[in-house]
Write a protein that holds these residues in place. Structure first.
Motif, short mmCIF file in Angstrom:
data_model
loop_
_atom_site.label_atom_id
_atom_site.label_comp_id
_atom_site.label_asym_id
_atom_site.label_seq_id
_atom_site.Cartn_x
_atom_site.Cartn_y
_atom_site.Cartn_z
N ARG A 299 54.09 -3.08 30.49
CA ARG A 299 52.86 -2.49 29.94
C ARG A 299 51.77 -2.33 31.00
N HIS A 300 52.09 -2.72 32.24
CA HIS A 300 51.16 -2.55 33.36
C HIS A 300 49.80 -3.18 33.07
N LYS A 301 49.84 -4.44 32.64
CA LYS A 301 48.63 -5.18 32.31
C LYS A 301 48.22 -6.08 33.48
N SER A 302 46.97 -6.52 33.46
CA SER A 302 46.49 -7.51 34.42
C SER A 302 47.05 -8.88 34.06
N LEU A 303 47.00 -9.79 35.03
CA LEU A 303 47.45 -11.16 34.79
C LEU A 303 46.27 -12.00 34.32
N LEU A 304 46.44 -12.66 33.16
CA LEU A 304 45.42 -13.53 32.59
C LEU A 304 45.87 -14.99 32.70
N PRO A 305 44.95 -15.94 32.63
CA PRO A 305 45.32 -17.36 32.79
C PRO A 305 46.34 -17.84 31.76
N ALA A 306 46.30 -17.26 30.57
CA ALA A 306 47.18 -17.73 29.50
C ALA A 306 48.66 -17.61 29.86
N GLY A 307 49.00 -16.67 30.73
CA GLY A 307 50.41 -16.45 31.05
C GLY A 307 50.95 -17.22 32.24
N ILE A 308 50.11 -18.05 32.86
CA ILE A 308 50.52 -18.76 34.07
C ILE A 308 51.03 -20.15 33.72
N LYS A 309 52.21 -20.49 34.26
CA LYS A 309 52.80 -21.81 34.02
C LYS A 309 52.50 -22.79 35.16
N THR A 310 52.68 -22.34 36.43
CA THR A 310 52.44 -23.22 37.57
C THR A 310 51.78 -22.44 38.71
N LEU A 347 45.16 -22.89 33.32
CA LEU A 347 46.51 -22.49 32.92
C LEU A 347 46.70 -22.54 31.41
N GLY A 348 47.27 -21.46 30.88
CA GLY A 348 47.60 -21.41 29.46
C GLY A 348 46.43 -21.17 28.54
N ARG A 349 45.23 -20.99 29.08
CA ARG A 349 44.04 -20.85 28.24
C ARG A 349 43.59 -19.39 28.18
N ARG A 350 42.99 -19.01 27.06
CA ARG A 350 42.50 -17.65 26.90
C ARG A 350 41.16 -17.49 27.61
N THR A 351 40.88 -16.26 28.06
CA THR A 351 39.69 -16.03 28.85
C THR A 351 38.40 -16.31 28.05
N LYS A 352 38.38 -15.97 26.77
CA LYS A 352 37.18 -16.23 25.97
C LYS A 352 36.91 -17.73 25.86
N GLU A 353 37.97 -18.51 25.71
CA GLU A 353 37.83 -19.96 25.66
C GLU A 353 37.30 -20.50 26.99
N LEU A 354 37.83 -19.98 28.09
CA LEU A 354 37.38 -20.42 29.41
C LEU A 354 35.92 -20.05 29.63
N ALA A 355 35.53 -18.86 29.20
CA ALA A 355 34.15 -18.42 29.37
C ALA A 355 33.20 -19.31 28.57
N ALA A 356 33.63 -19.71 27.36
CA ALA A 356 32.79 -20.56 26.53
C ALA A 356 32.61 -21.94 27.16
#
Length: 375
Positions: A299-310, A347-356
């Motif tokens: 889908r040619h999307k950007s990489l977000l923190p939620a998808g990173i394992k290590t 890691l594994g967190r959504r960007t809105k949660e991280l921003a908050a």
């Protein structure tokens, strides 16, 4: 007729703009210096084509080789400082010989020295493009080399084959011709009765081929491996390429059946992505879950923190990193927007949660899609 409108190597016969790369091995005499005969033979072929109206950009190795004899060196030095010294001595000698040889055919040449920064940073890239276009408009044949005297390990192309691929992209060349002392790519060592590979239509056709490295002369840096890499890079980014020997230069430019033709199988993309895919030094890696891999690949999307394992490595924001799937296979590279020390808490967190929790600065992607290239 533009070369991309022609299916095969006959594109070289009709091309309006061609990047030609010649290796040290094709210019070097038996005693390690520059062979006047070899240089003059090549110049004659290129000057004849230039005088018929084709724009030629010559990417020439040989500066270090030309500097060996004056410095009393028997072989190409391995340390960077001595390579730089030999290049500094040899570059002027090499250009003097080219200037005289081309001048005998009524062709004016110029010297263009480049580093990787010149072709990957936007401002320098624009300047290099304008300079090259102006030279060609004035009827000058640019002679390009890596700026070995000032380039460091981290900003070097490593060989002029890959430099030629980037130059071909820079000047929007119709085709690229890579010349060495080997007449073609073979499906095995020529001494074992192997067959010439006439054409590579797609990268998968290279699998299983045994490709040689630097020749015995010891004056070059690549050999057939880097020729194939450079031709593949060019073809994958929209410029077909031919790999053959300097002795075949005239026949190659006439579109005859010599060498190995790499058919164009990709489209032009920003040179920054070409650099990222093939030249950038990576400083770490990110392992992604299956969902993130699919989002990037399909889908040619950007990489977000939620998808990173290590996270692995020691990198800073702006560095190039490798992206791995759960099996450990590298499938992409990208420019990361965070330091390595920042990522574990994300890691594994959504960007809105991280921003908050951490502030609005954490709304940005880990790797933006515009700074990401699939391998």
């Amino acid at each position: 007729m533009k070369a991309e409108q022609v299916a095969g190597r006959e594109a070289l016969a009709t091309a309006a703009r061609i990047v030609v790369k010649v290796g040290s091995s094709s210019l070097t005499s038996v005693n390690g210096g520059i062979s006047e005969r070899a240089l003059e033979d090549l110049v004659k072929v290129l000057a004849e084509r230039s005088n018929r109206g084709t724009e030629i950009i010559l990417v020439s190795s040989g500066a270090i080789a030309a500097g060996l004899a004056p410095l009393g060196l028997a072989r190409r030095p391995k340390d960077l400082a001595t390579q730089q010294s030999a290049a500094s001595v040899g570059q002027g000698l090499l250009m003097a010989r080219y200037t005289e040889a081309f001048g005998a055919h009524g062709v004016t040449v110029s010297q263009v020295l480049l580093t990787a920064d010149d072709l990957t940073r936007r401002t320098q890239y624009a300047n290099a493009y304008r300079a090259m276009e102006r030279l060609l408009h004035l009827g000058v044949l640019p002679i390009v080399n890596e700026n070995d005297t000032v380039a460091t390990h981290e900003i070097r192309f490593g060989d002029n084959d890959r430099l030629a691929a980037l130059v071909a992209h820079l000047v929007k060349a119709d085709a690229m011709l890579l010349l060495s002392d080997v007449d073609a790519l073979y499906d095995g060592p020529p001494s074992e009765g192997s067959q010439r590979v006439a054409q590579i239509a797609e990268p998968a056709e290279l699998e299983g081929l045994r490709i040689g490295s630097t020749g015995s002369a010891g004056t070059g840096t690549g050999g057939m491996v880097t020729k194939v890499q450079a031709a593949s890079i060019a073809a994958g980014f929209g410029t077909p390429a031919l790999v053959t020997s300097a002795a075949n230069a005239a026949r190659a430019l006439a579109g005859e059946d010599v060498g190995t033709w790499f058919s164009m199988h990709g489209v032009r993309r920003p040179i920054r992505l070409l650099w990222l895919a093939h030249l950038a030094s990576t400083h770490g890696s990110l392992t992604l879950d299956d969902g993130a891999v699919r989002a990037i690949r399909e889908r040619h999307k950007s990489l977000l923190p939620a998808g990173i394992k290590t996270v692995s490595g020691d990198f800073e924001a702006g560095d190039a990193v490798e992206l791995l799937d759960l099996q450990g296979k590298i499938f992409a590279r990208g420019l990361v927007n965070y330091d390595a020390a920042e990522l574990p808490k994300m890691l594994g967190r959504r960007t809105k949660e991280l921003a908050a929790d951490l502030g609005s600065d954490y709304l940005r992607e880990v790797v933006h899609v515009d700074d990401l290239v699939l391998l």
